[in-house]
Motif scaffolding. Structure first.
Motif, short mmCIF file in Angstrom:
data_model
loop_
_atom_site.label_atom_id
_atom_site.label_comp_id
_atom_site.label_asym_id
_atom_site.label_seq_id
_atom_site.Cartn_x
_atom_site.Cartn_y
_atom_site.Cartn_z
N ALA A 1 51.19 29.91 31.44
CA ALA A 1 51.05 30.51 32.80
C ALA A 1 51.33 31.91 32.79
CB ALA A 1 52.36 29.76 33.68
N PHE A 2 50.42 32.54 33.66
CA PHE A 2 50.29 33.77 33.76
C PHE A 2 49.74 34.52 35.21
CE2 PHE A 2 46.89 32.43 30.97
CZ PHE A 2 46.13 33.01 31.63
N VAL A 3 50.47 35.43 35.82
CA VAL A 3 50.06 35.94 36.81
C VAL A 3 48.85 36.94 36.65
CG1 VAL A 3 50.64 37.45 38.98
CG2 VAL A 3 52.41 35.81 37.81
N VAL A 4 48.00 36.87 37.81
CA VAL A 4 46.55 37.54 37.58
C VAL A 4 46.61 38.32 38.56
CG1 VAL A 4 45.53 35.86 35.92
CG2 VAL A 4 45.16 35.82 38.42
N PRO A 5 45.78 39.65 38.57
CA PRO A 5 45.65 40.55 39.58
C PRO A 5 44.93 40.17 40.90
CG PRO A 5 45.23 41.54 37.67
CD PRO A 5 45.27 40.04 37.22
N ALA A 6 44.03 39.18 40.33
CA ALA A 6 43.09 38.83 41.70
C ALA A 6 42.59 37.24 41.24
CB ALA A 6 42.25 39.67 42.19
N LEU B 1 59.60 41.71 37.84
CA LEU B 1 60.11 40.82 36.95
C LEU B 1 59.15 39.23 37.14
CD1 LEU B 1 63.79 40.84 37.21
CD2 LEU B 1 62.71 41.38 35.22
N LEU B 2 58.66 39.14 38.24
CA LEU B 2 58.14 37.96 38.67
C LEU B 2 57.00 37.54 37.66
CD1 LEU B 2 57.91 37.26 42.35
CD2 LEU B 2 58.99 35.91 40.81
N THR C 1 48.08 32.68 40.21
CA THR C 1 48.80 32.47 39.02
C THR C 1 47.58 31.44 38.16
OG1 THR C 1 50.85 32.45 39.75
CG2 THR C 1 50.63 31.43 37.77
N VAL C 2 47.62 31.68 37.02
CA VAL C 2 46.84 30.54 36.16
C VAL C 2 47.69 29.74 35.48
CG1 VAL C 2 45.04 30.43 34.37
CG2 VAL C 2 44.77 32.24 36.18
N ILE D 1 40.01 36.75 32.61
CA ILE D 1 39.13 36.38 31.40
C ILE D 1 39.85 36.37 30.00
CG2 ILE D 1 36.96 36.59 30.49
CD1 ILE D 1 35.90 37.45 33.32
N ASP D 2 40.27 37.48 29.86
CA ASP D 2 40.86 37.84 28.47
C ASP D 2 42.24 37.17 28.09
OD1 ASP D 2 41.14 39.70 26.05
OD2 ASP D 2 42.85 40.11 26.98
N ALA D 3 42.89 36.79 29.19
CA ALA D 3 44.07 36.04 28.88
C ALA D 3 43.79 34.45 28.67
CB ALA D 3 45.02 36.19 30.31
#
Length: 221
Positions: A19-24, A123-124, A3-4, A32-34
């Motif tokens: 805050a957002f969850v990232v794939p890796a 949902l997470l 999470t970033v 990078i885009d987010a």
């Protein structure tokens, strides 16, 4: 679940959090885009980016600078000393606040549905993003304003459903279609886009952004 968390704090900032969850971990395309989009939305063209020394996070910051260099000037990139999270205390407090909000949302959904929200639940990621959104539109600072009010110059007034609630939503651009068919569909409320005030709804087909929705009767939510 990488999470970033971003905390836009400073003398000229609106104290906005994201805050957002990232794939890796690391400089992954979505991350990078987010991150770049969040910086653009802040309206800041110069900033001092501070992070811990985790290699994946440092690499992500460098990648954002390369990709968005024409819009972002990173001045004096700072890093917290290894093992000294206190020097990054403001961000640490933001992370704890978001974690607490996510736990609250998770417990609320589990209570309403009588089911456990697992780490792999779809949902997470939406829950993490919405936790930051709630802080921005509802948490009042020492200046008696929310982050949303500082950024947009007005209070947030739009009523919102409860996260995870089943709602009806009006299909965009459906006016004039088959008049005998309903324009309303079922969906689950996942969040809101603060810039446009559109709500985010999930259904069997995916995720859509809509402006018009209606709450269901109490026993059907």
């Amino acid at each position: 679940m990488p999470t970033v968390v971003m905390d836009f704090s400073g003398e000229e900032s609106d104290k906005w959090v994201s805050a957002f969850v990232v794939p890796a971990k690391g400089p992954e395309d979505y991350a990078i885009d987010a991150v770049g989009k969040e910086i653009e939305k802040s309206g800041l063209t110069k900033m001092s980016i501070k992070s811990d020394q985790e290699p994946a996070l440092v690499d992500l910051i460098r990648a954002v600078k390369r990709e968005r260099g024409e819009n972002i000037e990173v001045i004096k990139p700072e890093h917290s000393p290894v093992g000294e999270s206190q020097s990054n205390g403001k961000v640490e407090r933001t992370i704890r606040t978001i974690q607490a909000q996510v736990r609250t949302l998770k417990l609320m959904v589990e209570s309403k549905y009588g089911a456990s929200v697992k780490q792999e639940s779809v949902l997470l990621p939406w829950m993490v993003k919405y936790a930051a959104t709630l802080i921005n539109i509802a948490s009042v600072g020492k200046d008696s304003r929310t982050a949303y009010e500082r950024r947009h110059g007005r209070k947030w007034k739009k009523a919102l459903p409860i996260f995870g609630e089943c709602i009806w939503w009006l299909r965009p651009e459906s006016k004039g279609e088959q008049k005998l068919e309903t324009r309303w569909e079922d969906g689950v409320y996942l969040g809101v886009v603060t810039e446009s005030e559109e709500i985010i709804v999930g259904n069997r087909e995916g995720v859509v952004k809509v402006r018009t929705f209606a709450v269901r009767p109490q026993g059907e939510r």
